[in-house]
Design an enzyme around this catalytic site. Structure first.
Site, mmCIF file in Angstrom:
data_model
loop_
_atom_site.group_PDB
_atom_site.id
_atom_site.type_symbol
_atom_site.label_atom_id
_atom_site.label_comp_id
_atom_site.label_asym_id
_atom_site.label_seq_id
_atom_site.Cartn_x
_atom_site.Cartn_y
_atom_site.Cartn_z
ATOM 1 N N GLU A 16 1.201 -1.114 -0.076
ATOM 2 C CA GLU A 16 -0.258 0.581 -0.048
ATOM 3 C C GLU A 16 0.900 0.771 -0.128
ATOM 4 O OE1 GLU A 16 -1.259 2.284 2.731
ATOM 5 O OE2 GLU A 16 -1.252 -0.256 4.505
ATOM 6 N N LYS A 32 -3.521 -1.961 15.713
ATOM 7 C CA LYS A 32 -3.038 -1.053 16.351
ATOM 8 C C LYS A 32 -3.524 -0.908 17.978
ATOM 9 C CE LYS A 32 0.503 2.144 14.637
ATOM 10 N NZ LYS A 32 0.349 2.113 13.326
HETATM 11 N N1 PSU Z 1 -2.464 1.617 10.859
HETATM 12 C C1 PSU Z 1 -0.945 1.511 11.215
HETATM 13 N N2 PSU Z 1 -0.352 2.233 9.242
HETATM 14 C C2 PSU Z 1 -0.831 2.785 8.956
HETATM 15 C C3 PSU Z 1 -2.517 2.564 8.693
HETATM 16 C C4 PSU Z 1 -3.166 1.794 9.992
HETATM 17 O O1 PSU Z 1 -0.376 1.266 11.619
HETATM 18 O O2 PSU Z 1 -0.604 4.045 7.814
HETATM 19 C C5 PSU Z 1 -3.041 3.182 6.935
HETATM 20 C C6 PSU Z 1 -4.258 2.398 6.339
HETATM 21 O O3 PSU Z 1 -2.813 2.743 4.963
HETATM 22 C C7 PSU Z 1 -4.987 2.178 7.127
HETATM 23 C C8 PSU Z 1 -5.334 2.939 7.086
HETATM 24 O O4 PSU Z 1 -5.835 0.713 5.451
HETATM 25 O O5 PSU Z 1 -4.390 4.007 7.838
HETATM 26 C C9 PSU Z 1 -6.777 3.204 7.849
HETATM 27 O O6 PSU Z 1 -7.415 4.396 8.210
HETATM 28 P P1 PSU Z 1 -8.947 4.678 8.535
HETATM 29 O O7 PSU Z 1 -8.762 4.574 9.825
HETATM 30 O O8 PSU Z 1 -9.022 5.950 7.967
HETATM 31 O O9 PSU Z 1 -9.865 3.647 6.907
#
Ligand code: PSU
Ligand code: MN
Length: 306
Positions: free
Chosen positions: A26, A160
């Site tokens: 990604e 996390k």
């Molecule tokens: N969790 C992490 N590092 C990240 C992300 C999530 O530990 O960089 C990023 C990933 O790209 C994930 C996105 O798909 O954040 C999720 O964001 P949201 O909670 O807005 O869907």
């Protein structure tokens, strides 16, 4: 009218022609998850980690409205170094393509594009999930609902602890997404080895994951993805005491600053990196590189006849 078909980078196009294994990566971790200038170096190192296994990396993102599977180095440099790169979840892809913007794809968007490109394995750091307070805010990452319909194996270190881990696991069950612990029966907590939650299934080798993928493909029952949860060894995790302190500070800052929606995850990640003076960054990088290697091994095992 622009041509909206997926564009393949040269290395990925050659791999597809030759039937070589490809691992999706990604771009949101590069643009929004890791601080500059380390992010560009890490993006290149992740690709190298995949190559070291014999598989071919395909970092996915959007360049001037074009969906690219296998960003080249100048494109990676743009997404890593430019301020106005948009964080693109799966719902944003068509709008962003029509608007001609540069964008980084989340786990949700990357899984959807990778599955459309026929890629079976994807490596990332941590998955998005159900946020704390989701009962009031409804803030649940589209990573979960997208994995319910994208047949891809996502190698990650769990989610996390900024999230509600228990609720995330419950939602994955509801959505039909299997979670396999890699050499563990405990769900990893990203920066920390163990989130405190048990898993039903554990696998010991890349070959075992490849066999599960084969069964899923032949059954063809529900088209969902699966999660390979790869914990950090305990002696490499972030100090749990430091972790808990920084987490509680970050959650309080969210509330104080009124941060909501898609800004929540990048805000908390940036807070971790600054509040631990780089300790969480070093851990984060180790996690991603380990996951990239394991994903490469799984992709290699998946093309070997058994
Ligand atoms: N969790 C992490 N590092 C990240 C992300 C999530 O530990 O960089 C990023 C990933 O790209 C994930 C996105 O798909 O954040 C999720 O964001 P949201 O909670 O807005 O869907
Ligand atoms: Mn959200």
């Amino acid at each position: 009218m622009p041509d909206f078909h997926i564009r393949y980078g040269a290395e990925v196009a050659a791999a597809r022609r030759a039937g070589r294994p490809v691992v999706a990566l990604e771009s949101t971790i590069i643009s929004h998850g890791l601080p500059r200038p380390d992010n560009l170096r890490v993006a290149r190192d992740i690709e190298q980690a995949v190559r070291s296994t014999g598989a071919v990396p395909a970092t996915i993102g959007m360049v001037a409205g074009e969906l690219v599977v296998g960003l080249d180095d100048p494109q990676l440099t743009t997404l890593a170094g430019t301020d106005d790169v948009t964080k693109l979840s799966v719902r944003d892809l068509a709008v962003a393509a029509a608007s001609g913007v540069d964008g980084a794809t989340t786990v949700a968007a990357t899984s959807a594009v990778a599955a459309a490109a026929g890629i079976e394995v994807f490596a990332t750091g941590g998955l998005g999930g159900v946020h704390r307070e989701a009962a009031q805010t409804f803030d649940e990452s589209a990573d979960l609902t997208t994995l319910a319909r994208a047949p891809i194996a996502v190698v990650c270190a769990g989610v996390k602890s900024i999230l509600d881990v228990g609720a995330t696991l419950e939602r994955l069950e509801t959505l039909g997404v299997a979670v396999l612990g890699y050499r563990t029966r405990r769900f990893p907590g990203f920066f920390v080895t163990d989130s405190g939650f048990d898993l039903d299934w554990s696998v010991d080798s890349p070959e075992q994951v490849a066999t599960i993928l084969a069964a899923q493909r032949v059954h063809n029952l529900h088209g969902a993805g699966l999660i390979v949860a790869n914990p950090l060894p305990i002696d490499e995790q972030l100090d749990p005491v430091l972790h808990d302190r920084v987490l509680h500070e970050g959650l309080a800052m969210l509330e104080r600053d009124g941060v909501t929606g898609k800004a929540v995850t990048p805000f908390l990640l940036a807070h971790f990196h600054s509040a631990t003076q780089g300790a969480s960054l070093a851990v984060n990088i180790r996690i991603i590189l380990r996951n990239a290697r394991l994903a490469g091994q799984i992709a290699m095992a998946a093309v070997r006849p058994t």
